[in-house]
Design an enzyme around this catalytic site. Structure first.
Site, PDB file in Angstrom:
ATOM      1  N   TYR A   1      -2.625  -0.319  10.490  1.00  0.00           N
ATOM      2  CA  TYR A   1      -2.423  -0.732   9.093  1.00  0.00           C
ATOM      3  C   TYR A   1      -1.065  -0.241   8.592  1.00  0.00           C
ATOM      4  O   TYR A   1      -0.341  -0.988   7.924  1.00  0.00           O
ATOM      5  CB  TYR A   1      -3.551  -0.172   8.235  1.00  0.00           C
ATOM      6  CG  TYR A   1      -3.585  -0.696   6.820  1.00  0.00           C
ATOM      7  CD1 TYR A   1      -4.001  -1.992   6.557  1.00  0.00           C
ATOM      8  CD2 TYR A   1      -3.225   0.115   5.747  1.00  0.00           C
ATOM      9  CE1 TYR A   1      -4.054  -2.475   5.259  1.00  0.00           C
ATOM     10  CE2 TYR A   1      -3.271  -0.354   4.452  1.00  0.00           C
ATOM     11  CZ  TYR A   1      -3.688  -1.651   4.209  1.00  0.00           C
ATOM     12  OH  TYR A   1      -3.730  -2.127   2.922  1.00  0.00           O
TER      13      TYR A   1
ATOM     14  N   SER B   1       0.850  -1.189   0.000  1.00  0.00           N
ATOM     15  CA  SER B   1       0.000   0.000   0.000  1.00  0.00           C
ATOM     16  C   SER B   1       0.885   1.238   0.000  1.00  0.00           C
ATOM     17  O   SER B   1       2.057   1.179   0.390  1.00  0.00           O
ATOM     18  CB  SER B   1      -0.884   0.000   1.257  1.00  0.00           C
ATOM     19  OG  SER B   1      -1.538   1.238   1.429  1.00  0.00           O
TER      20      SER B   1
END
Length: 275
Positions: free
Chosen positions: A146, A133
């Site tokens: 995250y 990501s």
């Protein structure tokens, strides 16, 4: 039989699209999902799908055994994709929530990759592709769990690439930015499970977060469909010299440049606004 690839997190989003697209292109796709209901649904759609829970070591081992049986022991590639986001300020985040995030987003990937590496070493080739990501290198507030899992994944993947240098096993990272998937819905469920909104000093922001996570579609002007990750995935699978990192969406490309050029004290205000 085409080249075999095991893909995790195929119930929706990038994994779902990748499984269908690669099968259409002749790959022997072995899709996997955590929920048996999703496994049944994907099998009914014509995919070959197995149950694999990244938070359960036994499930991972059984999943690998099933995958190897389906491809007669010749597994060309692993696409680690299954993950979810845990929103919330770090000071509000129970340690068990962080552990749960890492079990799904990091430790499960480690275990799964360890299970397939001996197979790839024995056959003398392979591709390991990690779906990371923009938050794997650019931290944003209220996404600390995250962020941490993806930062860890990036360092882990870089290390693996160095350790496999003398082999014919290629390792790549895909770094998407905003992609239109079920990610928000899953993040909302995790948010409500672990965060005590009413007692937090971040309550006002959390109410905005809930509104955003409850929306049917993203309001991010740069959001792309999950299909945008297929071309980078194909290149990582088929190129003789695959890239180390494939950056998908404008925010990922922009932040990669800013991260290299700007000192942190200049970059932080941009990241605060982006969050």
């Amino acid at each position: 039989m085409g080249k075999a690839i095991l893909i995790t997190g195929c119930s929706t989003g990038i994994g779902y699209v990748a499984a269908h697209e690669l099968q259409n292109k002749g790959y022997k796709v072995i899709a996997s999902c955590r929920d048996p209901k999703d496994v049944d649904r994907l099998n009914q759609e014509g995919l070959t799908c197995i149950q694999l829970d990244l938070t359960d070591t036994k499930s991972i081992k059984l999943g690998v055994q099933k995958a190897l049986a389906l491809c007669e022991g010749n597994l060309y590639a692993l696409f680690n994709n299954g993950a979810y986001g845990q929103p919330g300020a770090l000071e509000d985040l129970p340690t068990d929530a962080l552990r749960e995030q890492f079990e799904a987003n990091f430790f499960g990937w480690h275990e799964l990759t360890k299970q397939v590496l001996p197979v790839m070493r024995k056959q003398g080739y392979g591709r390991i592709i990690q779906n990371s990501s923009v938050l794997g290198f650019a931290a944003m507030k209220y996404r600390g769990a995250y962020n941490a899992s993806k930062f860890a994944l990036e360092g882990w993947t870089d290390t693996l690439r160095l350790e496999l240098h003398q082999t014919n096993i290629k390792v790549s990272l895909i770094e998407p930015g905003p992609i239109e998937t079920q990610f928000r819905a899953n993040a909302k469920a995790a948010f409500l499970k672990w965060i005590d909104i009413d007692s937090s000093v971040h309550k006002a922001h959390y109410q905005q977060q809930l509104s955003r996570l409850s929306a049917e579609g993203s309001n991010n002007q740069f959001v792309l469909p999950p299909e945008s990750c297929v071309a980078p995935l194909l290149d990582a699978l088929e190129s003789d010299k695959p890239k180390l990192r494939y950056r998908v969406t404008t925010p990922t490309k922009v932040f990669a440049i800013l991260k290299r050029l700007l000192p942190s004290k200049w970059l932080d205000p941009i990241l605060r606004k982006a969050a």
